[in-house]
Enzyme design. Sequence first.
Site, PDB file in Angstrom:
ATOM      1  N   LYS A  73       0.858  -1.192   0.000  1.00 32.95           N
ATOM      2  CA  LYS A  73       0.000   0.000   0.000  1.00 32.95           C
ATOM      3  C   LYS A  73       0.892   1.240   0.000  1.00 32.95           C
ATOM      4  CE  LYS A  73      -4.294   0.992   2.479  1.00 32.95           C
ATOM      5  NZ  LYS A  73      -4.932   0.860   3.795  1.00 32.95           N
TER       6      LYS A  73
HETATM    7  C1  E4P Z   1      -8.413   1.697   3.859  1.00 32.23           C
HETATM    8  O1  E4P Z   1      -7.534   1.026   3.393  1.00 32.23           O
HETATM    9  C2  E4P Z   1      -8.263   2.489   5.096  1.00 32.23           C
HETATM   10  O2  E4P Z   1      -7.478   1.739   6.002  1.00 32.23           O
HETATM   11  C3  E4P Z   1      -9.557   2.773   5.784  1.00 32.23           C
HETATM   12  O3  E4P Z   1     -10.665   2.384   5.041  1.00 32.23           O
HETATM   13  C4  E4P Z   1      -9.641   4.107   6.420  1.00 32.23           C
HETATM   14  O4  E4P Z   1     -10.882   4.234   7.043  1.00 32.23           O
HETATM   15  P1  E4P Z   1     -11.198   5.385   8.112  1.00 32.23           P
HETATM   16  O5  E4P Z   1     -11.483   6.628   7.375  1.00 32.23           O
HETATM   17  O6  E4P Z   1     -12.413   4.872   8.833  1.00 32.23           O
HETATM   18  O7  E4P Z   1      -9.994   5.484   9.012  1.00 32.23           O
END
Ligand code: E4P
Length: 217
Positions: free
Chosen positions: A83
């Site tokens: 990522k």
């Molecule tokens: C995705 O890969 C992220 O980790 C995640 O969906 C972030 O979500 P949040 O906005 O609830 O922290």
Amino acid sequence: MKFFIDTADLNEIKDLAATGMVDGVTTNPSLAAKSGKKFLDLIAEICAVVKGPVSAEVTALDHVTMMKEAAVLRKIASNVAIKVPLTPDGLKTCKALSDDGVMVNVTLCFSAAQALLAAKAGAAFISPFVGRLDDVGTDGMDLIEDICTIYGNYGFRTEVLVASIRHPMHVVEAARLGAHVSTMPPSTLRQLFNHPLTEKGLKAFLDDWAKTGQSIL
Ligand code: E4P
């Protein structure tokens, strides 16, 4: 639509994987910190439970160090998706890794223009954050619609991984728009199973069945 769970809680991952509904896992540095575990061990443990893509995020900001971190992370298991943040260095890293056959998830996407760049960089997944867009007074789902349209126009193979999901209707709407993946907190995946009429109907069926005094076994 594939369902990923957005958590680094191994117990939750094991529990939900047993339902057969978990196609992958996404983590981020905040979730990893919350787990209290060593990051590399954590990713290895998750990869042993879930065979689908498990996103592990680099934490460097520059391309050279991102590549070094990715080299460590990709060795953990063949289902690790690296990522990277949607920055110029992140996309340069995405391109280099994708050219080398590595799955890359480009995260922190908040605009269609950014999603277009990620697809051109060969990302396996683009992660638009719908909940965080909703939080600042814009409709996150408008972005999903735009990205699905744009990717469809050009036949990009990058999968739209709807992230920052807050509730079941985000999942339903993402599916309606044709997004490939929803990544959601464990609580949201559990909510998908529930409907009060299912509970009510089941109770009525079983009450009537009990009156017959019969048993199937
Ligand atoms: C995705 O890969 C992220 O980790 C995640 O969906 C972030 O979500 P949040 O906005 O609830 O922290």
